[in-house]
Design an enzyme around this catalytic site. Sequence first.
Site, mmCIF file in Angstrom:
data_model
loop_
_atom_site.group_PDB
_atom_site.id
_atom_site.type_symbol
_atom_site.label_atom_id
_atom_site.label_comp_id
_atom_site.label_asym_id
_atom_site.label_seq_id
_atom_site.Cartn_x
_atom_site.Cartn_y
_atom_site.Cartn_z
ATOM 1 N N HIS A 11 0.822 -1.239 -0.061
ATOM 2 C CA HIS A 11 -0.028 0.201 0.088
ATOM 3 C C HIS A 11 0.987 1.062 0.061
ATOM 4 O O HIS A 11 0.492 2.386 0.560
ATOM 5 C CB HIS A 11 -0.792 -0.094 1.238
ATOM 6 C CG HIS A 11 -1.866 -1.289 1.303
ATOM 7 N ND1 HIS A 11 -2.808 -1.458 0.444
ATOM 8 C CD2 HIS A 11 -1.614 -2.236 2.355
ATOM 9 C CE1 HIS A 11 -3.523 -2.668 0.815
ATOM 10 N NE2 HIS A 11 -2.954 -3.167 1.894
ATOM 11 N N HIS A 22 -7.623 -4.242 -0.983
ATOM 12 C CA HIS A 22 -7.098 -5.412 -1.521
ATOM 13 C C HIS A 22 -7.722 -6.191 -2.441
ATOM 14 O O HIS A 22 -7.798 -7.306 -2.873
ATOM 15 C CB HIS A 22 -7.045 -6.468 -0.124
ATOM 16 C CG HIS A 22 -6.417 -5.956 1.000
ATOM 17 N ND1 HIS A 22 -7.466 -5.145 1.951
ATOM 18 C CD2 HIS A 22 -5.248 -5.611 1.316
ATOM 19 C CE1 HIS A 22 -6.496 -4.597 2.893
ATOM 20 N NE2 HIS A 22 -5.291 -4.724 2.717
#
Lengths: 213, 213, 338, 338
Positions: free
Chosen positions: C57, C219
Amino acid sequence: MSLYPGAQGANILRDLVATIQRNAAYLSELDGAVGDGDHGVNMSKGFGMALQRLNADADVSGVLDTLGNTLLGEIGGAMGPLYGTFFLDMAAACRGKADIDAATFGAMLRAGLDGVQDLGGAAAGDKTLLDTLIPAQAQYAAALAEGVPFAEALKRMAMAAEAGRDATLDMVAKIGRASRLGERSRGHVDAGAASCFLILGSMAATLVGGLTG
Amino acid sequence: MSLYPGAQGANILRDLVATIQRNAAYLSELDGAVGDGDHGVNMSKGFGMALQRLNADADVSGVLDTLGNTLLGEIGGAMGPLYGTFFLDMAAACRGKADIDAATFGAMLRAGLDGVQDLGGAAAGDKTLLDTLIPAQAQYAAALAEGVPFAEALKRMAMAAEAGRDATLDMVAKIGRASRLGERSRGHVDAGAASCFLILGSMAATLVGGLTG
Amino acid sequence: MQRFVNDPGQVVEEMLQGFVKAHPDLIAPTPNPRVLKYAAAPMAGKVGVVTGGGSGHKPAFVGYLGHNLVDAVAVGEVFTSPSAQAFYDAFKAADSGAGVACLYGNYAGDNLNVKLARRMAEKDGIRVEVVVANDDVPSAPPDERGKRRGVAGEVLMWKVGGAKAAQGAPLDEVIRVAQKAIDHTRSVGVGLTPCTIPAVGKPNFTIEAGKMEVGIGHHGEPGIEVTDLKPADEIARLMVDIVLPDLPFNSGDEVVALVSGLGATPVMELYILYNRIEALLAAAGLRVYRPYVGNYFTSLEMMGATLTLMKVDDELKALVDMEADSMGLKQLPKRGNV
Amino acid sequence: MQRFVNDPGQVVEEMLQGFVKAHPDLIAPTPNPRVLKYAAAPMAGKVGVVTGGGSGHKPAFVGYLGHNLVDAVAVGEVFTSPSAQAFYDAFKAADSGAGVACLYGNYAGDNLNVKLARRMAEKDGIRVEVVVANDDVPSAPPDERGKRRGVAGEVLMWKVGGAKAAQGAPLDEVIRVAQKAIDHTRSVGVGLTPCTIPAVGKPNFTIEAGKMEVGIGHHGEPGIEVTDLKPADEIARLMVDIVLPDLPFNSGDEVVALVSGLGATPVMELYILYNRIEALLAAAGLRVYRPYVGNYFTSLEMMGATLTLMKVDDELKALVDMEADSMGLKQLPKRGNV
Ligand SMILES: Nc1ncnc2c1ncn2[C@@H]1O[C@H](COP(=O)(O)OP(=O)(O)O)[C@@H](O)[C@H]1O
Ligand SMILES: Nc1ncnc2c1ncn2[C@@H]1O[C@H](COP(=O)(O)OP(=O)(O)O)[C@@H](O)[C@H]1O
Ligand SMILES: [Mg+2]
Ligand SMILES: [Mg+2]
Ligand SMILES: [Mg+2]
Ligand SMILES: [Mg+2]
């Protein structure tokens, strides 16, 4: 009275690791159907690391302690803490016992279950490893209350675990990643329920094979 | 003596825009074979904008000034400055002339060519619009020296431009994007050479059609 | 898989080594290789700010270690919560004795691991309080806010909590403002392509060409609906329409607006989105007090974007405005010359 | 095309509007919609720093407008040089009377347009001097350095030139250090996937799966060779081996190292590359004085990365270290606490 000798503690972990690694692809496949497909990888990585850290002389409590700590220390996600707690609480319940008798194992199982439930907050029917663990523990406790021998109680535990795993097939996930799929999670065996059966089944087999007296 | 009347200056741009827009896809296709495929888009965007800004009363110099400034101001890349300079320098060479005679057009063509060469630094044979412009200017100058009439000189210029364009088919690019392709640039007509023929051909036709005297 | 990877099992280790090498003034290793800390942490008397989460991320989470921001980060595998031990070690790395504010996102694994880590820290006498970010509107209905995921709003929670801690505020105050920040924050994401976890080697879900996933998670978690791909302006409207009614944000409110790419989106297009989002907010009577546009919280090489709005009052504004220095968020003090 | 776009012909306009809205403290419009300036420019007595180029390379070029950096930028269509008028108007926007340093990249269109714009500015009595970046090693052999393209090294040229101008140096000095910066700088790029210009709607070139283009340009220009896709560590070695011998960089040199993604590359992987690059440089006796890792100069959503090294002496170090504030590069002054 049957006893599992503390000196054979390491065998429990060796057998567990072999079982998990043999089934890693299967577990990932189950997880992949509704989750992120890493369950087998996570599990075999964590168990494998514990084996490397194993003190071959450790007693049962020591071995489970190593396993629990490794899972807690190295495996993130949901499984690290859940199985980490499971094994650590089992280890605590037999600390100081030279050998494991049926009652001690009962206490270990109860402690492990309580630890997982307390931490994860899931309930029976949520389609998790608890759907394996709860009936397995209940069956083992009932067998003990009936006064069946240790080996027989272990076998009943494993059978209940298997049935519990199978029961997740028709459940709708209510917790974790798969829960966002709702009805789409039905029709798949839960990966954690499957690994939990593998764990309990492996432990039962190792213990039964090592019982003396 | 034949003259192109200054009052019909706007027709030059109107015809140019129509020609370029009709051939935009063809020009982009040529550019796409060896360059980035935007030549038609760039050209028709720039010429179209110039038409919108056209002062219908402007004389030839004023019209070419608007075109040159628009290309310079709005179209980046290599074409904006090259054709912008071409038209601005042509405009400067006829500034103040009420009407355009053969000698004036010769001076305009020479000035436009010089401007492009000075700015771009390319030479004949580099596979650029100069391979159209250089022979076209040379042919026009030769015709004038021979004393042929304005209309005939314009026609010879357009024919030389066309032949120049076709000659780029077998050249290897030595400048600009396509030059990085080396031998792979052979076998394609250069996009700028093609647009330069369209420009000179269109101007020749407009002038011939409008000649008086 | 067209990617820069060696051993797919080692991407996190190698990335962390790279981070430590590239930012010695900001990032320092700790005895636990899965824990990095701000080079200046722990700072005497200052509450330690900790976060953690899965990798993939970037800049989150390691990229927010720094000055007036986060003091220690627990690092997980790609898209996987860090271990309990890592969170615990991060608490220890950040604690100066003033306690630890653990500001993290609402995911099952993180919740479990933080819970265990807190128990471990308690035994050491380290006080750890938590704020669990749940800014992602599409992940659960309003009456189940507790189930919502934490997404890019976490960046604003760290900014506010980190600033408050840097001011020397006690733990309860740091927790209060971080909680206030996330309570005033709502987000939504739109995904246009999936992404590929290196260790898996193939896309972890599918988005058909010409479609988009509205409400996608960081995700690739499924969103509210899969619709036809729309022009940027319509996507902007969709995002604004999901976020505004939820807090709700009302005419007259001032907001911090954060538009983050999910990894592969050209920055040009984030500004095209922001251009329309700002107009839509203005039309709804909202003023953007401070915009952030860029790649603040990504999902590997997913094509997509998130919109996060935080309603601000004077307290939040002052904290958001504070200077900050980290790999992912650098903010200079205001200059007089403009 | 899975992208955030409205009218593909208007992506530049809408992006610029978004930039102006998102960064009012840094970026201001000018009468020419294709020219943006630093909000505080022109600054009395300061040399104006100007650049320009095609769009699609964000943060370049607009993202480097700001404090101690660039004063005005001419903006072109996607991957197309800005017009001569835009460069000229940028000169006017930046000039305070102290002259203009135009620091741009070596592309045919840019050369032509800058040349014309300088002529226009001369007539106004504005003195414009240029430095043409040509840091891209693979685009021509060493004896034809004048043909090489400018790539991510431009960022370091702007940093150095912008800092010098901010110190109040005269035009000749600004030009001298900017030229020195680029003369000490070498770059190479590796591409793993093509990119799609919105107005074209399909990839503008091809890279087969399992292959990579070594020496790719910022618009997908072909490089030195197409080879099998290699592990990150081997790609790092390839890049280092291309860059080091060219200046050449020698053992004992100190360098600024800039690793930039080309758009879609996960930032995690840029750090994996940097991790190895730093090790290879150390093995060659080079010390990284200051690393930059991130998306500093991109090509829409191309998967790929560039490596740029600049050999630094005390003068360049001091200029590189200066505080800077822009959308694409923010640098705080050093803190005492670390
Ligand atoms: N709160 C919980 N209590 C018990 N088991 C859980 C809980 N949450 C998840 N699980 C179990 O974890 C399994 C998934 O494990 P794994 O794939 O390793 O982790 P992750 O979901 O982080 O990828 C599920 O199949 C489920 O059985
Ligand atoms: N230096 C130069 N002198 C003359 N013509 C040139 C030069 N450089 C490029 N050209 C011409 O420009 C044409 C390409 O124009 P265009 O596609 O509009 O620009 P770009 O190359 O910026 O995309 C080439 O076909 C060539 O004829
Ligand atoms: Mg899983
Ligand atoms: Mg072209
Ligand atoms: Mg997982
Ligand atoms: Mg072009």
